[in-house]
Every structure is written in structure tokens, then in C-alpha cells.
Enzyme design. Structure first.
Site, mmCIF file in Angstrom:
data_model
loop_
_atom_site.group_PDB
_atom_site.id
_atom_site.type_symbol
_atom_site.label_atom_id
_atom_site.label_comp_id
_atom_site.label_asym_id
_atom_site.label_seq_id
_atom_site.Cartn_x
_atom_site.Cartn_y
_atom_site.Cartn_z
ATOM 1 N N GLU A 197 0.803 -1.253 -0.030
ATOM 2 C CA GLU A 197 -0.021 0.103 -0.071
ATOM 3 C C GLU A 197 0.752 1.371 0.072
ATOM 4 O O GLU A 197 1.759 1.233 0.832
ATOM 5 C CB GLU A 197 -0.767 -0.047 1.287
ATOM 6 N N GLU A 236 -6.618 -2.453 12.205
ATOM 7 C CA GLU A 236 -6.382 -3.420 11.073
ATOM 8 C C GLU A 236 -7.353 -4.186 11.095
ATOM 9 O O GLU A 236 -7.835 -4.816 9.892
ATOM 10 C CB GLU A 236 -4.974 -4.135 11.150
ATOM 11 N N GLU A 245 -9.963 4.510 5.883
ATOM 12 C CA GLU A 245 -9.297 5.050 7.173
ATOM 13 C C GLU A 245 -10.134 5.537 8.346
ATOM 14 O O GLU A 245 -9.964 5.349 9.421
ATOM 15 C CB GLU A 245 -7.931 6.013 6.945
#
Length: 841
Positions: free
Chosen positions: A35, A214, A236
Site C-alpha cells: 500500500e 487493522e 481509514e
């Protein structure tokens, strides 16, 4: 591109690595981090989140290592190289092939090759493993237990099962950031996953939130991926917010949602002092893509999501999110897709069925937040005769004309229902609206206080007119527990910018609000008031009000300080409480509370002279450097000289050395400050302790943080400017110091500026010296000067009036006589203001 087969062929041919590694417990690992745009470095692909594919991954590696990837292992077989002659195959090499992934974005593909060990647990058909290096193989049990509970909680909360057969968690010595949410294989920086020796609540909770963030991504970002990085906040923001929500559900004792306000919301409210952009923000270049993983995508987005989670009814909002996850699973989505599903859920909620906006406006409401750059300020002005409320909105940046659909909820003295946090009214994106209290469904009498934004669920500031603030102050003095502690804190958080920007109407009401704190035991309001106390103290430094102000704050804070620091704690403090303790400590020493000065001085002596480390729980509410700073504020000459002697002999490249030299900037003694400057900068010093760059850095720290040092520093500059001008960094720092020049120091500044300019010209150096008429000269203190011009006399008069009779009951129970007198005074001022208003009308 990494050629794994080529690398593997260079390993020694006949060595048995498993036997070699075991006696020494050595750790070997290689891991991916793709990422946002690095998958293309490992394999050819369309490396964009909207291009999903099914991957079947095979890795060839030495048989003394283990390979893991997103999916479970399908088979492990000996590696056969077509170039080897028959019978000469390398039996020490194997190929691990994994099951085929579901449709997955390239940035979520991951694999790790290592000699790590793991512990595992299976629940609801999902096998979870924690991989660590061999020496710490047993230190992942707490993380494993948390992972099992968190995955099942997310499944239950959203009603969507985790789709893979396994979820691995691997601890790496080095990782890009704290962790990466690869689907089925989360990588972590080691100290964020495995248990550390002697860590306290703060670190434990932060590590748990990292892991749960996560895990949240397994739904937000992995199951449903963003159409493009423009919508990074869909990943996010949701992972940030719901990691707190779920952690709070699993471990209610941590009070994680209170911690959200100090850990996430405080940063979100202050983000606008950095780069400003909307949440939904188009990016194209690689550097731009990386830049959107910032405070806006994480903290601001989490606060906006929290606001609508409450505004639309929590169950209704979650129902909409569940539909969104279900509809777009294994695919990609944008913000419109999300808003449509929330709209469908809201339209079915009978609570909102009579409201026009509920059937078609959810998208417009949320767009106004995801496409805006700043934070709204909501002003509440009441007309007590007509029983109307005028609501105004403007951007925190007065140079912009942004407007929002703002969800508002209300609590009043007659209806103090702080637990129901859904929106009572959505203010449309217009500058002002006036409504009758009955139209808003508020029970509100003339002498009732009104509070907006219950429990700080909305992401905006609220400003009240003075009359309403007087009524709130009266309630706080009467019985502050009637108002929710989060709203008691919000009063000071929202008032802070008003005070700092000189927009307050009445000093008296500010100090009446502060005065109630003598009764406040909850640490959440103290956490928010700290900045206001610090701001007022710094502004009043050197004025006739300063001693009175310090006395006032000492009386407020002494009972709390004694409870927190002089008696054994019999309560389990939350993370928010622990952070507030640090602020209480700083406030108490800022105003020279003797108990605080003695407490920190003793700790600093033990640390500096006896090398006694602070206790483990100390580090969670105060950094070592903070304790040292407060502890060296008033040293004897003997102590100060002994510290200088220690520094001259100490090893310089250590954190302890940096903390100690940095802490000395806090001394208040003019003679010690002179010695400190000699140590840092003087050419004739026999104890030079640091290079030019570090010395100049500490020079700026000293000037900015210690007002008592400023006269000493100007005198030092006057005497040593010729030597100092030899350093280019001195000129750079002098230019920044000039921004703090008060108008009363103008002539002194001009004289020194002229001498420095002449010295630079004499030695033939090209001058980058700030112009003496630059608008930057005095820029940092103009607001402070204006504040003193407007309010210093009022503050002095208030403090003087209250100095003799203040806090008769502050060290014990409230005195009824003092209490009644205070209430009459507060109410009387309010009534006088009402009478003045009628006369004007």
C-alpha cells in the site's frame, strides 16, 4: 521486481538451516508492504484499488523457512528447477502454493517468508495465528485473545461474517508504519503486537486499538475497497472510528470512547493549522496518493463518521453501513454508494419519518462535510422574551464562506437528557436561522440554561451568548453533575478559541466558569481547561494580574492535586484520566503550587543525582522530560552547578542527556539562565556541550517556552552579538525570535538589530536578517497584546474582588453560605444584563 527464485538459489546448498538457527534463536524474515502503489514492484499489474483480481500465489524458498500469504496453504512441494540436470534437484528448496484469493485489490496482496514461530486459536471456523520471532514466541497470547474477540465482535456488530478461513498477525522488527491491514495477513511493528515488559494502560490500549484498527480494515477497505484513493477516508476513517467503538464494547472498563475525544478528536479539531483539504480529495500522482493518508483521512473522517453515527440514530446508521458492506462486498465503492445505503436506512426509521430531509437529503447532508475544508462554529443566541433561538454558522476560517448541514441536539435545565444523542434539528447550509424553542421540541424556560451538542458527538464548536453562559455557570456552581462531564469539558474546549482570538464578551463569566472547577473531580473537564489556564497564565505574565491569577488557580487545583499525587490511588484510572493527570501536574507547577514544585523537584533530584528511573505508571501521564522540566524550575545554586558538572562528564548521544539539557530551559533563575546561555552559546565557555546547530535549536526552545528567560536573553544578545553573528543559524533563529517582540521592546529591538546588521556587513556576510519594519516583527504577540489591552483591567478587578473571600470551602465540603452568596452574585449579574437589554429595546 523481486526475483524470489534467483534469490533462493544463492542460499548455501547443503546446510541444514533449522539446526543452525535453533541454538542461537536467530530471526530471518522478508515481508511485503504494497500500500498504496508498490505491488507493481513485485509483479506486473494494474496497481489501482478498483482493479480487483483473484490471485494464486506460489513462493519458492529454502525449506528451513515458512511462507505465509493472504490465504491458507494449499500445498508444499519440492522445488524443481528445469535448468538442473536430472537427479540434481535442490532438495533444500520448496515451493509453497496458497489457495486462490477472492477478488482483491493489488495493494492488499501480501506474503512473508521467515523462520518465525506462531501460536493459534480457532473460533467460528476462523483460524487466527500470531507469528513472532523465536525468542518471543510466547508473548503474543494477549494479542491473539484480543484478535479472536474483536473479529467475532465485528461479525456481530455489522452482521457480516469475516470471509476468509484464517487471519494471521505477524510482528516485524521494521514495518511501514505501525501496521498494515493486508487481507488475511496483517503485519505489525513488533512492539505494537507483542507484550512488552512493564508497560501500563496507555501503551496497552494504544496497541489494542492499533490491532483492532487493522481488523476493522478487513471489512472497510478489504471486503469493500475504495474506487480510487480520492476516497481513502472510506478506509481509514471507518477503521479508526469503529476500532474505538468495538474496543469500547469489548472492554468497557477502558472507557475508550472518552479516550477518543483526547486521542482522535483533539487532533481533528486542530488539523486546520496544517495543510487543509476536504475529506474527499482527488489525487493522481504517487506523492499525492501517499499524502492523503493523513490526519484528515484518519482523525477528521472518524469524527465526522461519529457525528452521523449519533445524528442518524446509532442502530439506523449501522444498518445502513451493513447494507453498504453487503451490497459492495468483493467490489469497490465511492462515497455516493455509501450515502445511498445510509439514506435507505434513514428513510425506514420512523423517528425521522415526519422530517422532509430524511427521505432525500442524507447525501446532501454528508456531502457538505466530505467536501468542506474547515470546521464550523455554531453560535447560539437566545431571545428570552420571545423564547426563540437564533442559530448562526460560519467557518472557523473567517476568510471562507463554507456552510454545512449541521446536526444539532439540545439539553436544557428543564430537559437535561444528555444520553439521547440523535439530531433534534439539521441546520441547513445557510448563515442564520431563528426558531422557536417549541419548534425544536425543546422544553425551555426563561431562566433555563441551554446546551448544544450533547456529549460532544458533533464535530463543531459551539459559542453561547453571555446570558446563557451565566446560566450555565450558575448550574455548575449549584450542582455541576447535572451537566454531562463531556459537556462540561466541551464548554472549555469551545471557549478556548474565543479567548485566544479576543472574541469573548465578558471576562467575569469566563472566571465564574473557571471557578466551579474547585468542585470538579472528573478529570475530563480538567483535560480541556488546561490550555485555557496556560494561555491566560502566559498572557498575564509580568502584569499586575499575574500573582492574583496564580493564587486563583492554585486554590482551584490544590484539592485535586493532593488527591491525585499525595494519596494512594484506589481507583482504576482510564487512559483519558492518565493523560489529564499530566495536564494537572503541568498546570499546578505552572502556577507555582508548592505541593507540585516539591513533588517534581524530589522526582527530578532522584533521577538526576541518583539515576532513579521514574516508576512505570509515571510515564503514562508525564514524560520524563516534563517531570525534569517542572522539577528544575527552582533549583539551588548548588544543585544547578552539580547538574552542569554532570553534563560535562555525561555521554552526549543519549536520550537521557537530551532530556536533561532540554529540561534546564525551564529554570526561572536569571543567574542560572545566564549560565545556561553561556553553556550553549558563549565562545569563552569551558564547558561547551553541543554543536552549533543544536545550540541554536535550544536557543529558540528557551525563548518560546520560558518568558522569564526573555530579558536575560536580550541582555545576552547585546553582550555577545559579535560572536553569535558568526553562526548563520543565529540569524535564522533571531528572525524567528523577532516575531515575539512586544511593542514595549521595540526600541531595544531596533538598537540590537542595527548592531547585528553592521556586524554582518563588517565581516562581509550576505545578510538574511529580518527587516526591522517587517510585518513579522511582533507577529506572534499581537493577539496577546490586544488581549491585555482589552481584558487585563477587567481580569485584575475580578481577581482582586475575589482574592480575600475566594474559596472559603475549597478544601472541604461546600459552605452553604458561600455557595448561596455566589449564586446570588451570578444570578444578579445575569438579571442586570437582562434589564439592560430591555432598556436598549
Amino acid at each position: 521486481m523481486w526475483n524470489w527464485k534467483k534469490e533462493a538459489r544463492h542460499l548455501p546448498y547443503k546446510w541444514d538451516f533449522s539446526e543452525l538457527l535453533q541454538p542461537f534463536k536467530l530471526s530471518y524474515v522478508t515481508a511485503t508492504q504494497f500500500e498504496p502503489t508498490s505491488a507493481r514492484l513485485a509483479f506486473p499489474c494494474y496497481d489501482e484499488p478498483s482493479y480487483k483480481a483473484n490471485f494464486t500465489i506460489s513462493l519458492t524458498h529454502s525449506n528451513c523457512y515458512t511462507a505465509i500469504s493472504n490465504m491458507m496453504v494449499r500445498q508444499i512441494e519440492p522445488y524443481i528447477d528445469a535448468n538442473d540436470a536430472p537427479g540434481q534437484n535442490d532438495v533444500s528448496m520448496v515451493t509453497t502454493t496458497f489457495q486462490t484469493t477472492p477478488a482483491i485489490s493489488t495493494y492488499l496482496v501480501a506474503f512473508v517468508i521467515s523462520n518465525f514461530e506462531y501460536i493459534s486459536e480457532e473460533y467460528r471456523g476462523i483460524k487466527q495465528r500470531v507469528y513472532t520471532s523465536p525468542p518471543i514466541a510466547d508473548k503474543g497470547r494477549k494479542a491473539l485473545k484480543n484478535a479472536v474477540r474483536t473479529v467475532s465482535m465485528f461479525e456481530d456488530y455489522f452482521g457480516i461474517k469475516y470471509p476468509l478461513a484464517k487471519l494471521d498477525h505477524i510482528a516485524l522488527k521494521k514495518n511501514y508504519g505501525l501496521a498494515m491491514e493486508n487481507w488475511g495477513l496483517i503485519t505489525y511493528k513488533e512492539d505494537s503486537l507483542v507484550e512488552q515488559e512493564s508497560v501500563g494502560l496507555h501503551k496497552q490500549l494504544k496497541d489494542m486499538l492499533t490491532q483492532n484498527h487493522e481488523i476493522a480494515h478487513q471489512w472497510f477497505g478489504n471486503l469493500v475497497s475504495p474506487q480510487w484513493w480520492t476516497y481513502a477516508w472510506l478506509n481509514e476513517g471507518f477503521a479508526t472510528y469503529f476500532s474505538y467503538v468495538v474496543t469500547d464494547l469489548i472492554y468497557p472498563e477502558y472507557k475508550t470512547m472518552d479516550f477518543f475525544l483526547t486521542d482522535i478528536a483533539e487532533r481533528a479539531y486542530s488539523y486546520n493549522y496544517m495543510t487543509v483539504r476536504p475529506m474527499t480529495y482527488y489525487v493522481e500522482k504517487e506523492s499525492e496518493i501517499v499524502s492523503v493518508f493523513d490526519i484528515i483521512s484518519y482523525q477528521r473522517a472518524a469524527c465526522v463518521i461519529k457525528m452521523f453515527h449519533h445524528a442518524f440514530n446509532q442502530k439506523t446508521f449501522v444498518r445502513g453501513i451493513s447494507k453498504y458492506l453487503s451490497k459492495y462486498q468483493y467490489a469497490v465503492a465511492n462515497e455516493t454508494d455509501l450515502f445511498n445505503e445510509v439514506q435507505a436506512a434513514v428513510a425506514q426509521d420512523l423517528t425521522f419519518s415526519h422530517l422532509e430531509w430524511s427521505h432525500h437529503s442524507v447525501g446532501n447532508i454528508m456531502y457538505s462535510w466530505t467536501h468542506s475544508e474547515w470546521i464550523p462554529i455554531v453560535s447560539i443566541v437566545r431571545d428570552y422574551e420571545k423564547n426563540t433561538i437564533t442559530i448562526r454558522q460560519r467557518s472557523k476560517d473567517q476568510n471562507t464562506s463554507e456552510h454545512w448541514w449541521i446536526p444539532l441536539n439540545f439539553a436544557s435545565a428543564s430537559q437535561p437528557e444528555f444520553e439521547r444523542t440523535r439530531a433534534d434539528y439539521f441546520m441547513p447550509p445557510i448563515p442564520e436561522v431563528t426558531l422557536n424553542a417549541n419548534e425544536l421540541g425543546i422544553e425551555l424556560r426563561n431562566n433555563d440554561w441551554l446546551i448544544v451538542n450533547k456529549q460532544q458527538t458533533g464535530f463543531y464548536h459551539v459559542h453561547y451568548n453571555d446570558a446563557n453562559l451565566w446560566l450555565i455557570a450558575k448550574q455548575l456552581h449549584d450542582d455541576h453533575t447535572v451537566i454531562h462531564p463531556l459537556n462540561r469539558a466541551a464548554i472549555f474546549q469551545d471557549m478556548g478559541p474565543l479567548i485566544e482570538n479576543n472574541e469573548i464578551q465578558s471576562v467575569d463569566v469566563i472566571f465564574e466558569l473557571l471557578q466551579y472547577l474547585q468542585y470538579e473531580d472528573n478529570l475530563i473537564p480538567w483535560n480541556q481547561v488546561a490550555d485555557t489556564i496556560e494561555f491566560l497564565g502566559k498572557n498575564l505574565f509580568g502584569t499586575s494580574s499575574h500573582k492574583l491569577f496564580n493564587h486563583f488557580v492554585r486554590q482551584l487545583i490544590r484539592p485535586l492535586f493532593r488527591r491525585l499525587f499525595e494519596t494512594p490511588l484506589h481507583e482504576n484510572l482510564t487512559n483519558t484520566d492518565l493523560m489529564a493527570r499530566q495536564k494537572v501536574l503541568e498546570m499546578a507547577c505552572l502556577v507555582d503550587l508548592r505541593e507540585c514544585l516539591d513533588y517534581t523537584h524530589n522526582l527530578a533530584r532522584e533521577s538526576i543525582f541518583r539515576n532513579v528511573k521514574f516508576s512505570n505508571d509515571m510515564s503514562y501521564y508525564a514524560m520524563d522530560e516534563t517531570i525534569l522540566c517542572l522539577g528544575v524550575k527552582y533549583l539551588s545554586d548548588e544543585e544547578f552547578n552539580e547538574i552542569l558538572n554532570i553534563l560535562s562528564k555525561a555521554e552526549r548521544e543519549t536520550p537521557w542527556y537530551d532530556d536533561l539539557i532540554y529540561s534546564l530551559r525551564c529554570t526561572q533563575s536569571p543567574s542560572h539562565l545566564q549560565q545556561y546561555l553561556n553553556l550553549l552559546l558563549c565562545e569563552n565557555s569551558t564547558k561547551s556541550i553541543m554543536n552549533d546547530s543544536d545550540s541554536m535549536m535550544y536557543l529558540l526552545y528557551l525563548f518560546k517556552s520560558n518568558r522569564a528567560a526573555r530579558p536575560v536573553m536580550w541582555n545576552f544578545f547585546e553582550n555577545h552579538y559579535r560572536v553569535l553573528c558568526q553562526s548563520q543559524m543565529f540569524i535564522e533563529n533571531f528572525n524567528r525570535i523577532a516575531e515575539y517582540m512586544t511593542k514595549y521592546q521595540r526600541s531595544m529591538f531596533l538598537d540590537l538589530h542595527s548592531k547585528i546588521a553592521n556586524e554582518l556587513e563588517k565581516v562581509g556576510r550576505q545578510s538574511s536578517l529580518i527587516a526591522n519594519d517587517s510585518p513579522h516583527v511582533g507577529k506572534k504577540v499581537k493577539l496577546s497584546e490586544t488581549f491585555l489591552e482589552k481584558f487585563n483591567d477587567q481580569i485584575y478587578e475580578w481577581l482582586k474582588r475575589h482574592h480575600q473571600s475566594t474559596f472559603a470551602a475549597s478544601l472541604g465540603a461546600r459552605s452553604s453560605a458561600a455557595q448561596i452568596g455566589r449564586l446570588f452574585r451570578v444570578a444578579g449579574k445575569f438579571l442586570r444584563k437582562m434589564q439592560e437589554r430591555k432598556l436598549r429595546l
